[in-house]
Enzyme design. Structure first.
Site, short mmCIF file in Angstrom:
data_model
loop_
_atom_site.label_atom_id
_atom_site.label_comp_id
_atom_site.label_asym_id
_atom_site.label_seq_id
_atom_site.Cartn_x
_atom_site.Cartn_y
_atom_site.Cartn_z
N GLN A 28 50.69 19.84 6.21
CA GLN A 28 51.81 20.64 6.73
C GLN A 28 51.24 22.03 6.96
OE1 GLN A 28 53.79 19.40 3.18
NE2 GLN A 28 55.60 18.83 4.37
N HIS A 43 48.45 27.61 1.06
CA HIS A 43 47.04 27.24 0.87
C HIS A 43 46.87 25.88 1.54
CE1 HIS A 43 43.52 27.26 -2.25
NE2 HIS A 43 43.18 26.58 -1.18
N HIS A 94 46.13 22.29 2.45
CA HIS A 94 45.85 21.14 1.60
C HIS A 94 46.20 19.86 2.33
CE1 HIS A 94 49.98 22.45 0.73
NE2 HIS A 94 50.26 21.19 0.41
N HIS A 120 47.45 16.04 1.76
CA HIS A 120 48.03 15.03 0.86
C HIS A 120 47.33 13.71 1.18
CE1 HIS A 120 51.70 17.22 -0.48
NE2 HIS A 120 51.52 17.87 0.66
#
Length: 199
Positions: A128, A139, A141, A143
């Site tokens: 996202q 930050h 990332h 998933h």
């Protein structure tokens, strides 16, 4: 025709050859990731942050010079983990080429091992990127979710679930009574299992 292509490729300097460029790129990415895997003792002495949150080293199960993988406070499915760049970067576009390559190679390695470990048949990789995309922790990332048939009634519901989880984490609200924060001991135990997978 094939002879003409061979002659053209042969006339190019070695560094200009398409095969050479691809090989050089792969070599650069391989050096950035494979030679920089951290040992467990080194991971245990590192400090990790995820946006404004301090991450206990016991939650981290894999790390390179540029990326790390951690277990999830509120996983949606068994094996739901996050892969982050070590440098705090808010948006995907702000990653360096080396960070981008290492992040995805780390995600590929972690995803492959977790898919096998959880006897899954597929993987969902989700990012996202920005507030309107549902990002609530500033930050970058990825998933990673090992997937099995029937884990969500409709496959795309997983994205709504990821979005809801992100909101809960950033607001520290218990909007989903079914999913509770896991204890550090639970997360450390899971991370220890996953560390063994990535030796």
């Amino acid at each position: 025709m094939a002879k003409a292509v061979k002659l053209l490729l042969a006339s190019l300097p070695p560094s200009r050859s398409p095969r050479s460029a691809a090989a050089n790129y792969q070599l650069r990415i391989t050096r950035a990731s494979s030679t920089s895997s951290y040992t467990h003792s080194k991971m245990d002495s590192e400090n990790y942050t995820f946006g404004p949150y301090k991450i206990d080293h016991k939650e981290v199960f894999y790390s390179t010079d540029l990326s790390y993988a951690m277990v999830n406070l509120r996983p949606l499915l068994p094996g739901h983990v996050l892969v982050c760049p070590r440098r705090e970067v808010k948006r995907f576009v702000d990653l360096t080429a080396e960070e981008t390559g290492d992040l995805w190679l780390t995600a590929q390695k972690v995803g492959s091992r977790l898919e096998n470990y959880h006897r899954a048949s597929s993987l969902t990789f989700a990012i996202q990127d920005g507030p309107q995309a549902g990002q609530t922790v500033p930050h970058v990332h990825i998933h990673i979710l090992p997937r099995q048939s029937g884990d969500f009634e409709k496959n795309d519901e997983i994205y709504d679930a990821i979005n809801e989880k992100e909101k809960e984490l950033s607001q520290k609200l218990d909007l989903d009574k079914e999913r509770k924060d896991r204890s550090l001991e639970e997360m450390a135990g899971e991370a220890a299992e996953y560390r063994r997978l990535l030796l």
